[in-house]
Design a protein around this motif. Structure first.
Motif, PDB file in Angstrom:
ATOM      1  N   ARG A 138       5.806  -9.515 -16.015  1.00 50.42           N
ATOM      2  CA  ARG A 138       6.750  -8.683 -14.467  1.00 50.42           C
ATOM      3  C   ARG A 138       5.895  -8.158 -13.680  1.00 50.42           C
ATOM      4  NH1 ARG A 138      13.160  -8.277 -15.993  1.00 50.42           N
ATOM      5  NH2 ARG A 138      13.143  -9.271 -17.708  1.00 50.42           N
ATOM      6  N   ALA A 139       5.678  -8.567 -12.437  1.00 53.82           N
ATOM      7  CA  ALA A 139       5.308  -8.050 -11.157  1.00 53.82           C
ATOM      8  C   ALA A 139       6.323  -6.365 -10.667  1.00 53.82           C
ATOM      9  CB  ALA A 139       5.021  -8.700 -10.234  1.00 53.82           C
ATOM     10  N   VAL A 140       6.007  -5.376 -10.307  1.00 48.50           N
ATOM     11  CA  VAL A 140       7.182  -4.134 -10.576  1.00 48.50           C
ATOM     12  C   VAL A 140       7.965  -4.509  -9.327  1.00 48.50           C
ATOM     13  CG1 VAL A 140       5.306  -2.330 -11.552  1.00 48.50           C
ATOM     14  CG2 VAL A 140       5.656  -3.080  -8.997  1.00 48.50           C
ATOM     15  N   TRP A 141       8.685  -3.388  -9.036  1.00 50.04           N
ATOM     16  CA  TRP A 141       9.584  -3.986  -7.918  1.00 50.04           C
ATOM     17  C   TRP A 141       8.532  -4.056  -6.311  1.00 50.04           C
ATOM     18  CZ3 TRP A 141       9.753   0.974  -9.803  1.00 50.04           C
ATOM     19  CH2 TRP A 141      10.841   1.548 -10.891  1.00 50.04           C
ATOM     20  N   PRO A 142       9.300  -4.419  -5.311  1.00 52.01           N
ATOM     21  CA  PRO A 142       8.667  -4.153  -4.043  1.00 52.01           C
ATOM     22  C   PRO A 142       9.226  -3.141  -3.274  1.00 52.01           C
ATOM     23  CG  PRO A 142      10.418  -6.593  -3.752  1.00 52.01           C
ATOM     24  CD  PRO A 142       9.826  -5.248  -5.183  1.00 52.01           C
ATOM     25  N   ALA A 143       7.573  -2.291  -2.786  1.00 55.12           N
ATOM     26  CA  ALA A 143       8.409  -1.475  -2.443  1.00 55.12           C
ATOM     27  C   ALA A 143       9.716  -1.176  -1.600  1.00 55.12           C
ATOM     28  CB  ALA A 143       7.256  -0.928  -0.967  1.00 55.12           C
ATOM     29  N   LEU A 144      10.502  -0.255  -1.715  1.00 56.42           N
ATOM     30  CA  LEU A 144      11.992  -0.389  -1.241  1.00 56.42           C
ATOM     31  C   LEU A 144      11.663  -1.072   1.031  1.00 56.42           C
ATOM     32  CD1 LEU A 144      14.139   2.209  -2.149  1.00 56.42           C
ATOM     33  CD2 LEU A 144      14.253  -0.570  -2.833  1.00 56.42           C
ATOM     34  N   SER A 145      10.339  -0.069   1.099  1.00 54.98           N
ATOM     35  CA  SER A 145      10.418  -0.127   2.263  1.00 54.98           C
ATOM     36  C   SER A 145       9.636  -1.265   3.407  1.00 54.98           C
ATOM     37  CB  SER A 145       9.094   0.419   2.785  1.00 54.98           C
ATOM     38  OG  SER A 145       8.195   0.612   1.454  1.00 54.98           O
ATOM     39  N   ARG A 194      14.181  -1.450   4.636  1.00 53.98           N
ATOM     40  CA  ARG A 194      12.970  -1.580   5.869  1.00 53.98           C
ATOM     41  C   ARG A 194      13.451  -0.079   7.174  1.00 53.98           C
ATOM     42  NH1 ARG A 194      10.788  -6.859   7.662  1.00 53.98           N
ATOM     43  NH2 ARG A 194      10.082  -6.799   5.230  1.00 53.98           N
ATOM     44  N   ARG A 195      14.434  -0.510   7.801  1.00 54.16           N
ATOM     45  CA  ARG A 195      14.880   0.192   8.435  1.00 54.16           C
ATOM     46  C   ARG A 195      15.124   1.049   8.117  1.00 54.16           C
ATOM     47  NH1 ARG A 195      19.387  -2.791   7.328  1.00 54.16           N
ATOM     48  NH2 ARG A 195      21.164  -1.731   6.954  1.00 54.16           N
ATOM     49  N   TYR A 196      15.094   1.747   6.495  1.00 53.83           N
ATOM     50  CA  TYR A 196      14.891   3.235   6.188  1.00 53.83           C
ATOM     51  C   TYR A 196      14.025   4.037   6.294  1.00 53.83           C
ATOM     52  CZ  TYR A 196      20.078   1.986   6.160  1.00 53.83           C
ATOM     53  OH  TYR A 196      21.242   0.887   6.384  1.00 53.83           O
ATOM     54  N   ALA A 197      12.993   3.937   6.729  1.00 54.29           N
ATOM     55  CA  ALA A 197      11.362   4.446   6.247  1.00 54.29           C
ATOM     56  C   ALA A 197      10.840   4.470   7.686  1.00 54.29           C
ATOM     57  CB  ALA A 197      10.798   3.136   5.945  1.00 54.29           C
ATOM     58  N   PRO A 198      11.439   5.447   8.390  1.00 56.49           N
ATOM     59  CA  PRO A 198      11.207   6.165   9.472  1.00 56.49           C
ATOM     60  C   PRO A 198       9.559   5.691  10.117  1.00 56.49           C
ATOM     61  CG  PRO A 198      12.343   8.115   8.527  1.00 56.49           C
ATOM     62  CD  PRO A 198      11.610   6.848   7.288  1.00 56.49           C
ATOM     63  N   ARG A 199       8.312   6.234   8.099  1.00 60.38           N
ATOM     64  CA  ARG A 199       7.026   5.922   8.454  1.00 60.38           C
ATOM     65  C   ARG A 199       6.409   4.761   7.114  1.00 60.38           C
ATOM     66  NH1 ARG A 199       4.415  12.042   9.232  1.00 60.38           N
ATOM     67  NH2 ARG A 199       6.379  13.541  11.342  1.00 60.38           N
ATOM     68  N   PRO A 200       5.397   4.641   7.955  1.00 60.02           N
ATOM     69  CA  PRO A 200       4.647   3.943   6.852  1.00 60.02           C
ATOM     70  C   PRO A 200       4.131   4.046   5.287  1.00 60.02           C
ATOM     71  CG  PRO A 200       3.495   3.478   8.733  1.00 60.02           C
ATOM     72  CD  PRO A 200       4.337   4.770   9.265  1.00 60.02           C
ATOM     73  N   CYS A 201       4.817   3.480   4.601  1.00 58.73           N
ATOM     74  CA  CYS A 201       4.899   4.001   3.063  1.00 58.73           C
ATOM     75  C   CYS A 201       4.036   3.285   2.380  1.00 58.73           C
ATOM     76  CB  CYS A 201       6.183   3.743   2.482  1.00 58.73           C
ATOM     77  SG  CYS A 201       7.602   4.782   2.670  1.00 58.73           S
ATOM     78  N   VAL A 202       1.913   4.172   2.755  1.00 55.79           N
ATOM     79  CA  VAL A 202       1.244   2.996   2.255  1.00 55.79           C
ATOM     80  C   VAL A 202       0.907   2.892   0.768  1.00 55.79           C
ATOM     81  CG1 VAL A 202       0.389   2.383   4.788  1.00 55.79           C
ATOM     82  CG2 VAL A 202       0.137   4.606   3.049  1.00 55.79           C
ATOM     83  N   HIS A 203       1.213   4.462   0.214  1.00 56.10           N
ATOM     84  CA  HIS A 203       0.542   3.995  -1.341  1.00 56.10           C
ATOM     85  C   HIS A 203       1.424   3.252  -1.929  1.00 56.10           C
ATOM     86  CE1 HIS A 203      -2.767   6.812   0.449  1.00 56.10           C
ATOM     87  NE2 HIS A 203      -1.670   8.252   0.166  1.00 56.10           N
ATOM     88  N   ALA A 204       3.078   3.292  -1.772  1.00 58.45           N
ATOM     89  CA  ALA A 204       4.051   2.089  -2.053  1.00 58.45           C
ATOM     90  C   ALA A 204       4.186   1.275  -2.025  1.00 58.45           C
ATOM     91  CB  ALA A 204       5.600   3.094  -1.794  1.00 58.45           C
ATOM     92  N   SER A 205       3.804   0.259  -1.120  1.00 58.71           N
ATOM     93  CA  SER A 205       3.105  -0.619  -0.638  1.00 58.71           C
ATOM     94  C   SER A 205       2.534  -0.816  -1.501  1.00 58.71           C
ATOM     95  CB  SER A 205       3.294  -0.733   0.412  1.00 58.71           C
ATOM     96  OG  SER A 205       4.494  -0.834   1.141  1.00 58.71           O
ATOM     97  N   GLU A 206       1.187  -0.526  -1.649  1.00 58.74           N
ATOM     98  CA  GLU A 206      -0.335  -0.384  -2.639  1.00 58.74           C
ATOM     99  C   GLU A 206       0.321  -0.948  -3.916  1.00 58.74           C
ATOM    100  OE1 GLU A 206      -4.077  -1.421  -3.470  1.00 58.74           O
ATOM    101  OE2 GLU A 206      -2.923  -1.983  -1.772  1.00 58.74           O
ATOM    102  N   VAL A 207       1.013   0.302  -4.740  1.00 61.57           N
ATOM    103  CA  VAL A 207       1.543   0.134  -5.946  1.00 61.57           C
ATOM    104  C   VAL A 207       2.423  -0.789  -6.138  1.00 61.57           C
ATOM    105  CG1 VAL A 207       2.322   1.448  -8.071  1.00 61.57           C
ATOM    106  CG2 VAL A 207       1.237   2.582  -6.401  1.00 61.57           C
ATOM    107  N   SER A 208       3.206  -1.334  -4.861  1.00 66.34           N
ATOM    108  CA  SER A 208       4.416  -2.453  -5.277  1.00 66.34           C
ATOM    109  C   SER A 208       3.438  -3.704  -5.698  1.00 66.34           C
ATOM    110  CB  SER A 208       4.850  -2.537  -4.603  1.00 66.34           C
ATOM    111  OG  SER A 208       4.189  -2.910  -2.823  1.00 66.34           O
ATOM    112  N   ARG A 209       2.078  -3.718  -5.168  1.00 62.66           N
ATOM    113  CA  ARG A 209       0.920  -5.339  -5.062  1.00 62.66           C
ATOM    114  C   ARG A 209       0.594  -5.349  -6.300  1.00 62.66           C
ATOM    115  NH1 ARG A 209       0.738  -3.819   1.100  1.00 62.66           N
ATOM    116  NH2 ARG A 209      -1.393  -2.429   0.354  1.00 62.66           N
ATOM    117  N   THR A 210       0.154  -4.447  -7.282  1.00 67.56           N
ATOM    118  CA  THR A 210      -1.225  -3.973  -7.683  1.00 67.56           C
ATOM    119  C   THR A 210      -0.620  -3.891  -9.383  1.00 67.56           C
ATOM    120  OG1 THR A 210      -1.792  -2.298  -7.631  1.00 67.56           O
ATOM    121  CG2 THR A 210      -2.841  -3.544  -6.709  1.00 67.56           C
ATOM    122  N   ALA A 211       1.000  -3.269  -9.423  1.00 65.51           N
ATOM    123  CA  ALA A 211       1.259  -2.822 -10.692  1.00 65.51           C
ATOM    124  C   ALA A 211       2.192  -3.905 -11.485  1.00 65.51           C
ATOM    125  CB  ALA A 211       1.921  -1.642 -10.728  1.00 65.51           C
TER     126      ALA A 211
END
Length: 352
Positions: free
Chosen positions: A300-307, A313-330
């Motif tokens: 299984r692909a891991v969870w999408p980043a909550l952001s 999405r509206r609870y992320a004041p700043r970009p969560c770039v590392h979380a998004s990257e891991v969620s796309r590749t793990a």
């Protein structure tokens, strides 16, 4: 699926405990196996108080309520995690504030968390993601209460102690896919006696333990049943065996997949992670998952980043770039204690 994502390792002791609980007629909450399971968790973590509850999510909701967190408050939560921590914050009426992870261990980034603190911040939920402990020494410098979510990290350690021993309170999950399971279930652990009392009150309908049906707060029924605890108590006796069994599966995967474009999740030298589900990254993650599933492997692909989810999405004041990257590749691979080496080999082959 020929190879499920996970499966419990259940033996005669688990069956014996359940039969005993059923024969006694004591199958609901507050039974003797509940107490035994709680004591085993205290001994394992060095905490002074453990309260067994119905799930890891319930544990998060109860500890937030016990800390008095509610409407108008903010709680910093990692952007890469199962949704339960953020959902628990919303359930008690507070606002989750999503924080990026550090690429060196995938847990919440202490520097990014510091930048998100406001006068409304009441706590940080630090998730020991996929068995890797958070950087608790650095998180303690934030000077806000830390809640350790050790749901996926049974048996992991840092130089300062085992997972489950950090923060003002810690929580475990004992869902069926965890290394230690009670089917469904969780626990809240703390060294603060007043907090422990509030947790127990909230778990047991807010009812005064010395005056039946006299309620000192609006609680809930968050109790673990004696049947679930009967399984959990037996599993706790096998803690080291079950944790080591998953670690061996992870070792076999690393050996099989070396040189094939699959990298195991990163780990820090100060941590001794445990294995929940063996996780690898790949630039061709989605294609690998599809190949495996065609072969009857529940990769299984891991969870999408909550952001990246519309709900959060509206609870992320700043970009969560590392979380998004891991969620796309793990991705996760089937993992359980005592998984046969030939099954590990077949799963690894299905990815290639």
């Amino acid at each position: 699926m020929r190879f499920p994502l996970s499966q419990p390792s259940l033996g005669e002791k688990e069956s014996e405990n359940v039969r005993d609980a059923m024969a006694s007629g004591w199958i609901s909450g507050t039974g003797p196996y509940v107490s035994a399971f709680e004591r085993s968790l205290e001994q394992r973590t060095g905490r002074t108080s453990a309260t067994a509850v119905s799930s890891g999510t319930t544990a998060l909701e109860i500890v937030l309520s016990a800390l008095g967190i509610g409407a108008g408050d903010e709680v910093v939560v990692p952007a890469l995690t199962f949704a339960a921590p953020a959902a628990a914050v919303l359930t008690v009426g507070a606002t989750p504030v999503l924080c990026d992870i550090t690429p060196g261990n995938w847990t919440i980034d202490p520097d990014a968390a510091r930048a998100l603190l406001t006068t409304r911040t009441r706590a940080v939920i630090a998730v020991d993601l996929m068995g890797h402990p958070c950087e608790y020494e650095r998180l303690s410098e934030l000077e806000v209460p830390i809640i350790e979510d050790a749901a996926q990290a049974h048996g992991a350690r840092t130089r300062k102690g085992p997972t489950g021993s950090f923060g003002i309170a810690s929580v475990f999950s004992f869902h069926v896919n965890k290394a230690i399971t009670s089917g469904e279930g969780g626990a809240v652990l703390t060294d603060d006696p007043e907090l422990a009392d509030r947790v127990r009150l909230l778990t047991h309908h807010g009812m005064n333990p010395s005056r039946r049906y006299h309620h000192s707060m609006a609680g809930r029924n968050g109790r673990m049943t004696n049947l679930s605890a009967a399984v959990g108590a037996a599993q706790a006796e096998r803690w080291d065996e079950l944790v080591a069994g998953r670690s061996e599966v992870a070792r076999l995967y690393r050996a099989r997949l070396a040189g094939h474009g699959f990298s195991p999740r990163p780990a820090e030298p100060w941590a001794s992670p445990s294995c929940w589900l063996h996780c690898v990254t790949s630039a061709e993650r989605d294609a690998a998952v599809e190949r495996a599933r065609r072969s009857g492997v529940d990769a299984r692909a891991v969870w999408p980043a909550l952001s990246d989810l519309p709900l959060y999405r509206r609870y992320a004041p700043r970009p969560c770039v590392h979380a998004s990257e891991v969620s796309r590749t793990a991705m996760w691979l089937p993992t359980w204690a005592h998984m046969p080496p030939e099954d590990v080999a077949d799963v690894a082959e299905s990815l290639l």
